[in-house]
Design an enzyme around this catalytic site. Structure first.
Site, mmCIF file in Angstrom:
data_model
loop_
_atom_site.group_PDB
_atom_site.id
_atom_site.type_symbol
_atom_site.label_atom_id
_atom_site.label_comp_id
_atom_site.label_asym_id
_atom_site.label_seq_id
_atom_site.Cartn_x
_atom_site.Cartn_y
_atom_site.Cartn_z
ATOM 1 N N LYS A 65 -1.319 32.152 5.274
ATOM 2 C CA LYS A 65 -1.897 33.816 5.898
ATOM 3 C C LYS A 65 -3.314 34.191 5.266
ATOM 4 C CE LYS A 65 1.257 35.988 6.470
ATOM 5 N NZ LYS A 65 2.417 35.287 6.504
ATOM 6 N N THR A 66 -3.261 34.248 4.650
ATOM 7 C CA THR A 66 -4.526 35.058 3.361
ATOM 8 C C THR A 66 -5.481 34.146 3.385
ATOM 9 O OG1 THR A 66 -2.893 36.432 2.434
ATOM 10 C CG2 THR A 66 -5.421 36.183 1.156
ATOM 11 N N ARG A 119 2.912 27.851 -1.515
ATOM 12 C CA ARG A 119 2.769 28.924 -2.569
ATOM 13 C C ARG A 119 4.347 28.799 -3.637
ATOM 14 N NH1 ARG A 119 4.275 34.724 -0.775
ATOM 15 N NH2 ARG A 119 2.426 34.977 -0.140
ATOM 16 N N ASP A 133 -3.408 42.420 6.158
ATOM 17 C CA ASP A 133 -2.180 41.567 5.657
ATOM 18 C C ASP A 133 -1.038 43.250 6.275
ATOM 19 O OD1 ASP A 133 -0.632 39.808 5.386
ATOM 20 O OD2 ASP A 133 -0.539 40.660 3.237
ATOM 21 N N THR A 147 4.074 38.768 9.029
ATOM 22 C CA THR A 147 6.085 38.237 8.670
ATOM 23 C C THR A 147 6.751 38.400 10.693
ATOM 24 O OG1 THR A 147 6.753 39.725 7.763
ATOM 25 C CG2 THR A 147 5.428 38.315 5.855
#
Length: 355
Positions: A75-76, A228, A120, A169
């Site tokens: 997302k980032t 990640r 975020d 999330t």
């Protein structure tokens, strides 16, 4: 590679101190810079590409974008790509950092035209700030309250057009009025092993690490469907290969390294196995309450619920029931334990799993 770093920022004014400077620098270097480099999320990537190309063709600011999905899925990274594709700067902050409407007003009033604001964990923003955001997103205007009580005055403040990229999330916690103000909503899915292998090969090239297809497959299979995590495991396997092997990552080297770091063949780590072990050995497979289970493994309730449980449920090793958490037959098999008679639904006993 594409993954989410919930605290990363390219804006020095809002960046938090890095917990590990070297790892943060490596993660930043591995992030894809445009949509062509972004691996996976094909549907979201295709839709977002249309949104951005249309905005550029009109010479307009891109619509507000909401990205939802589990941590670590990109997302980032996508927010940074949106800014790069639009040729605009990006400002990064988070919902928990905005506790007052004034905090949000200060950020919004300093934006430049076309700038991307990445927010975020947007579902954790305070309610007053959230209500201010409604008007800012729709009318590019905020009302700043000056004074208190009967003498308070609302001063309208015009904002330059900007693009808000919200990430969450837990999309279900967003109120409908906020969700409806986003022009594009994309849900990030977990990655399949083949996509993670592509991520790992790309990251290995950038890290100048030699890895074969079997080694990449071994790491991908233990990465819990999350880029990640795949990146993090690749760096740890690289360390092991440099110290214990010849620097080349193959299946055997990857498996040995990940065993050292307590990541098993299905991606379960120390906490995951501790939860399952306690559930099976101490409570006979359940049902057991979450708080009791958390005490048994020496962790906070929130840690077990938010870190371990989602993956265990997704893997079919644990189930949530009204009576508490229960282990599935697959959990007994994974840990190599024989389920008690009542857990398997022996003669005359209904058992936990039917029958």
């Amino acid at each position: 590679m594409n993954w989410d770093d919930e605290s990363a920022s390219t804006d020095e004014r809002l960046v938090a101190p890095a917990a590990d400077g070297e790892d943060t620098a490596v993660e930043a270097a591995l992030r894809p810079k445009d949509l062509r480099e972004f691996v996976g999320q094909e549907r979201v990537r295709e839709q977002l590409d249309l949104v951005l190309k249309a905005a550029r063709a009109r010479g307009a600011t891109a619509d507000h974008v909401l990205l939802s999905g589990a941590p670590g899925l990109g997302k980032t990274t996508l927010s940074m790509i949106i800014a790069a594709e639009m040729g605009a700067p990006i400002r990064i902050t988070s919902g928990p950092a905005i506790q007052h409407a004034g905090d949000l007003a200060a950020i919004l009033s300093s934006l430049t035209e076309g700038e991307v604001l990445f927010l975020d964990e947007i579902h954790r923003m305070s309610r007053p700030a959230e209500e201010m955001l409604y008007m800012a997103m729709e009318d590019f205007r905020v009302d700043v309250i000056v004074g208190k009580g009967p003498g308070a005055t609302a001063i309208p403040l015009e904002l330059p057009p900007f693009t808000l990229v919200g990430a969450t999330t837990r999309a279900g916690l967003l109120p409908p009025p906020l969700r409806d103000r986003f022009g594009f909503t994309g849900h990030m899915e977990f990655y399949v092993p083949a996509e993670l292998e592509r991520v790992i090969h790309r990251s290995a090239r950038l890290l100048d690490v030699e890895i074969d297809a079997a080694g990449a497959a071994e790491i991908a299979g233990r990465s819990r469907g999350t880029p990640r995590i795949a990146n993090r495991l690749l760096r740890r396997v690289r360390d092991y290969a440099q110290v214990k092997a010849d620097g080349v990552i193959n299946r055997e080297t990857a498996a040995q390294a990940l065993d050292v770091y307590e990541v098993d063949g299905r991606g379960l780590d120390r906490l995951d196995r501790a939860v399952l072990t306690a559930l099976l050995k101490l409570f006979g497979g359940g049902p057991v309450g979450l708080s009791t289970l958390a005490v048994a493994v020496g962790e906070e309730r929130e840690t077990v619920e938010e870190v371990a449980e989602p993956f265990l449920v997704r893997e079919g090793l644990l189930a949530r029931t009204p009576r508490g958490r229960i282990a599935t037959p697959a959990a007994w098999a994974h840990l190599g334990l024989a389920p008690p008679q009542q857990a398997t639904g022996g003669p005359g006993q209904p058992g936990l799993f039917g029958g």
